[in-house]
Design an enzyme around this catalytic site. Structure first.
Site, mmCIF file in Angstrom:
data_model
loop_
_atom_site.group_PDB
_atom_site.id
_atom_site.type_symbol
_atom_site.label_atom_id
_atom_site.label_comp_id
_atom_site.label_asym_id
_atom_site.label_seq_id
_atom_site.Cartn_x
_atom_site.Cartn_y
_atom_site.Cartn_z
ATOM 1 N N GLY A 1 -5.921 16.195 -21.140
ATOM 2 C CA GLY A 1 -7.206 16.832 -20.904
ATOM 3 C C GLY A 1 -7.095 17.799 -19.743
ATOM 4 N N ALA A 2 -6.486 18.963 -19.998
ATOM 5 C CA ALA A 2 -6.177 19.906 -18.912
ATOM 6 C C ALA A 2 -7.279 20.924 -18.733
ATOM 7 C CB ALA A 2 -4.842 20.607 -19.208
ATOM 8 N N GLY A 3 -8.519 20.425 -18.616
ATOM 9 C CA GLY A 3 -9.658 21.297 -18.375
ATOM 10 C C GLY A 3 -9.878 21.538 -16.899
ATOM 11 N N GLY B 1 -8.535 18.217 -14.805
ATOM 12 C CA GLY B 1 -7.135 18.004 -15.170
ATOM 13 C C GLY B 1 -6.279 19.226 -14.916
ATOM 14 N N ASN C 1 -15.728 10.286 -14.591
ATOM 15 C CA ASN C 1 -16.996 9.879 -13.997
ATOM 16 C C ASN C 1 -17.451 8.532 -14.549
ATOM 17 O OD1 ASN C 1 -17.556 12.107 -12.304
ATOM 18 N ND2 ASN C 1 -18.341 13.301 -14.027
ATOM 19 N N LYS D 1 -19.533 6.722 -5.684
ATOM 20 C CA LYS D 1 -19.724 8.012 -6.351
ATOM 21 C C LYS D 1 -20.761 7.901 -7.465
ATOM 22 C CE LYS D 1 -17.665 11.836 -8.801
ATOM 23 N NZ LYS D 1 -16.497 12.420 -9.489
ATOM 24 N N ASN E 1 -24.486 10.044 -9.124
ATOM 25 C CA ASN E 1 -24.643 10.568 -10.482
ATOM 26 C C ASN E 1 -25.731 9.835 -11.255
ATOM 27 O OD1 ASN E 1 -22.587 12.498 -10.319
ATOM 28 N ND2 ASN E 1 -21.016 11.024 -10.896
ATOM 29 N N SER F 1 -23.078 17.531 -14.212
ATOM 30 C CA SER F 1 -22.187 17.539 -15.366
ATOM 31 C C SER F 1 -22.927 17.140 -16.638
ATOM 32 C CB SER F 1 -21.015 16.592 -15.107
ATOM 33 O OG SER F 1 -20.167 16.508 -16.225
#
Length: 324
Positions: free
Chosen positions: A7-9, A12, A102, A204, A208, A273
């Site tokens: 997941g190289a978004g 990542g 998350n 965290k 959220n 998000s």
């Protein structure tokens, strides 16, 4: 160190990019136009006042890369069943999996230290597929305090904060944990180690848990929520309910409701998000961010009337859009 980023978004991509730039053997799993750009032009990373391009191998097929030392999973919770179905080729006997995600992860309540009530959130791991594919013993969790974006395919822009908190899902500090943290030495990311990962995840999450659904239901930015007395009180009430449920299983909120709401509001024009997912008609992380906390309340007998109502509303909004 041999590292694959699944997941190289936005998140990542930063992690994979800085590790590749530091000399590690990095591979990236992506798809669509982003994958094509990574293959053609490499991964351009803008971070900490620097800009560089690295050329790690990129594919949409995990079997192209074989067993790794570390697999960083940087997808959103609704995508995890697909990761579980495809991750096996990347896993050798000693491979560690580092979810950089998350919300409450699937392994959170497995062997929860200190005993307490039996909490189960089946929606986080339908049919036990995640636990079977990635058992807790493999997991080094990562709490991400960082903002980044993908302004165009193949380009990752790191825009805020730079902190990664790493910890073993089963507790303690291990050699593999300190070795992975050390891999970030000299990069623009700061990686620290904790022996109480669940507490860091909880701290965290509490930010959220309230802002994400309230923003998604209203379309308001963090700053607009903080400036509106009614929405600000709503976020504070949500925080208080979640904080009390957490205390019942040994998790502390770390600050007051007003302090946490002020911190969230200080992000100004930031769109959460979850709100961005609704904007782009992507499945939102309702179960991991909101539903799991409500389940903790139910398991501990903590009254959560505001949270129950907000959960029902945001679930129905997502169902109405065909996203849940």
């Amino acid at each position: 160190m041999k590292i694959c980023v699944f997941g190289a978004g936005s998140i990542g991509g930063v992690i994979g990019g800085v590790l590749a730039n530091a000399g590690h053997d990095v591979s990236l799993i992506s798809r669509g136009a982003h994958l094509e750009a990574l293959r053609k032009n490499g991964c351009r990373v803008e971070t900490g006042g620097q800009e560089f391009t690295v050329h790690p191998a990129a594919s949409d097929t995990p079997a192209d890369f074989g067993p790794q030392d570390i697999v960083v999973v940087a997808v959103k919770a609704p995508a995890m069943p697909a990761v579980a179905a495809g991750i096996a080729p990347l896993l050798g006997p000693e491979t560690a999996v580092v979810p950089a995600m998350n919300g409450i992860p699937w392994w959170f309540f497995e062997g929860f230290p200190g005993g307490g009530p039996d909490v189960s959130v089946p929606k986080l791991d339908p049919n036990g597929a995640l636990s079977a594919a990635i058992p807790a013993e493999r997991v080094m969790g990562c709490v991400v305090h960082m903002g980044s974006m993908v302004p165009e395919p193949g380009v990752i822009r790191h825009v805020a904060d730079n902190r990664l908190i790493l910890g073993e899902a089963t507790g303690g500090v291990t050699d593999r944990l300190t070795a992975f943290a050390a891999a970030f030495a000299g990069t623009t990311l700061s990686a620290t180690v904790t022996d109480n990962l669940r507490q860091e995840i909880w701290l965290k999450l509490l930010g959220n848990f309230n802002f994400a659904p309230v923003s998604s239901l209203t379309g308001a930015t963090n700053g607009e929520i903080g400036a509106d007395p009614g929405l600000r009180k709503l976020c504070a009430d949500l925080f208080e309910e979640a904080a009390e449920a957490g205390r019942c299983i040994g998790l502390e909120p770390g600050m007051t409701a007003d302090e946490r709401t002020t911190m969230g509001a200080s992000l100004g024009d930031f769109r959460t998000s979850m709100l961005q997912d609704f904007d782009k008609s992507r499945p939102p992380e309702i179960d991991a961010i909101v539903g799991a906390v409500v389940e903790i309340g139910r398991a501990t007998g903590t009254p959560m009337p505001v949270s129950e109502s907000i959960l029902a509303l945001v679930e129905q909004k997502a169902r109405g859009m065909g996203l849940y």
